[in-house]
Design an enzyme around this catalytic site. Sequence first.
Site, PDB file in Angstrom:
ATOM      1  N   HIS A 161      74.868 -67.064  69.284  1.00 27.26           N
ATOM      2  CA  HIS A 161      75.646 -66.096  70.069  1.00 27.26           C
ATOM      3  C   HIS A 161      75.378 -64.661  69.637  1.00 27.26           C
ATOM      4  O   HIS A 161      75.696 -63.726  70.366  1.00 27.26           O
ATOM      5  CB  HIS A 161      77.138 -66.402  69.934  1.00 27.26           C
ATOM      6  N   ASP A 369      75.033 -55.945  69.518  1.00 24.51           N
ATOM      7  CA  ASP A 369      75.905 -57.023  69.986  1.00 24.51           C
ATOM      8  C   ASP A 369      75.036 -58.073  70.676  1.00 24.51           C
ATOM      9  O   ASP A 369      74.124 -57.693  71.435  1.00 24.51           O
ATOM     10  CB  ASP A 369      76.916 -56.460  70.998  1.00 24.51           C
TER      11      ASP A 369
HETATM   12  C1  G6P Z   1      81.675 -63.704  67.381  1.00 21.44           C
HETATM   13  C2  G6P Z   1      80.897 -64.893  66.823  1.00 21.44           C
HETATM   14  C3  G6P Z   1      81.739 -66.148  66.857  1.00 21.44           C
HETATM   15  C4  G6P Z   1      83.057 -65.903  66.167  1.00 21.44           C
HETATM   16  C5  G6P Z   1      83.775 -64.704  66.793  1.00 21.44           C
HETATM   17  C6  G6P Z   1      85.110 -64.366  66.105  1.00 21.44           C
HETATM   18  O1  G6P Z   1      81.888 -63.867  68.733  1.00 21.44           O
HETATM   19  O2  G6P Z   1      79.705 -65.072  67.565  1.00 21.44           O
HETATM   20  O3  G6P Z   1      81.070 -67.213  66.216  1.00 21.44           O
HETATM   21  O4  G6P Z   1      83.895 -67.038  66.232  1.00 21.44           O
HETATM   22  O5  G6P Z   1      82.923 -63.579  66.696  1.00 21.44           O
HETATM   23  O6  G6P Z   1      84.913 -64.198  64.735  1.00 21.44           O
HETATM   24  P1  G6P Z   1      85.624 -65.125  63.652  1.00 21.44           P
HETATM   25  O7  G6P Z   1      84.941 -64.775  62.377  1.00 21.44           O
HETATM   26  O8  G6P Z   1      87.058 -64.718  63.685  1.00 21.44           O
HETATM   27  O9  G6P Z   1      85.437 -66.546  64.060  1.00 21.44           O
END
Ligand code: G6P
Length: 460
Positions: A161, A369
């Site tokens: 992602h 991003d």
């Molecule tokens: C991004 C990453 C995700 C992640 C999200 C929130 O979108 O690609 O893998 O889950 O951020 O971050 P966190 O560390 O809270 O899961």
Amino acid sequence: MPDRRRSHLVVLANRLPVHRAGDGEWHTSPGGLVGAVLPIMKARAGTWVGWPGSTSRTPSSWTHEGVRLSPVSVPEREMDEHYGGMSNRTLWPLFHDAIRAPEFEPKWWDSYESTNERFVRRALHAAGKRAQWWVHDYHLMLAPRLLRVARPYSRVGFFLHIPFPPEELFAWLPWRRQLLEGLLGADVVGFQTHAEARNFSRAARRWTRAEGTDHELQIDDRRIRVGAFPISIDVDVFESAARDPAVIARAQQIRRRVGARRRVILAVDRIDYTKGIELRLEAFEAALARGDLSTDRCVLVQIGVPSREATPEYVETRDRVERLVGRINGQFSTPGRVAVHYFRRQLPREELVSYYLAADVMLVTPLRDGMNLVAKEFIATRLDNSGVLVLSEFAGAAEQFRRALIVNPRDFAGMAATLKRAISLPHRESIMRMAIMRMMLRRHDVHEWAETFLQALERA
Ligand code: G6P
């Protein structure tokens, strides 16, 4: 060959799509991954293997809106090193152009390995023999290989992602070969953009035995398809929220309260140093100072979603953002004319859509991003084609939305000039730009994304 019909889709992602918040209720987890993958899993009644966010009071597995959830339990220290360390302080900054210096700590790597093994053990336990595996994101880059070893004839997909860095940055990583070999266990390795797919293929050819092209690699007589699969959102869900009379009424109320007949400029980000929040606030401040913008004519609304607050860089970012908001308001606000409204919270979807509808201009200006789904959500809600999107050229979304006002977030003068242009863009021009972006978005929603990826996996 084994029969692969009726295979059951199993997602492995660091986080489960829901977590239990302080109020004891289950809430949707933040971030683009969950927002995009959850609707797919609901539509396919799949299984989601992930970390529940805490160890307390979690059932061994349960069903949430049709999705089977299988929590992985990871001891606290190991999770700190895997998630707080290797994932968020090594891979995240390295893969985002090293905006902050990545740290390389061998014990974090050990925990990264053991956590990946835990996830795979849990996934194998949770799924039947006919599973089709889809591993997500940078926390689990070793999982495809582990799955391949355990289930040599299953199909394994991987999607990243976040950006995949160019060779010269990836080269910094002491464990670069192991990560690449981990990913090469998949049949399809997907990225947000072609440039990132190419970065990966080149790195794989350089540091592993893989051979081939930017789109297809071979290793040990296996073929691996490498490609760009730009992620999207569930457009229908956002469109129907934007039609909801209660959401529209709330948007009008927000406009009255924060806007007071001014142009509303909106930004919505996780509070993360990659999102460029500080540079954006400084550009706004400079435009006010020069008189290019005035608080009589416009107001900035910054929604900051709390994120990774156990990590020092995130606390520093939040502090800097909050000091900047204070400084700007101290200098430019007048009674009834606040310069920056800042809300630090995660909003429920309907409330978020009300903010999108209340806005005249949306600022999405990250320094780097993978895609940025906030930009897509804003576009989805603009049913009447109104509204201006200012978009960083360093967001994956900029490849698709050329009709946004594209900015370089580090170009201070350019940012301030674009802000000025955005709030006074002729109506006809903004309608034309938004209409084209909406057409593009409607053609490529999250269901099409998943369909394309899973078809590539079927054909692999
Ligand atoms: C991004 C990453 C995700 C992640 C999200 C929130 O979108 O690609 O893998 O889950 O951020 O971050 P966190 O560390 O809270 O899961």
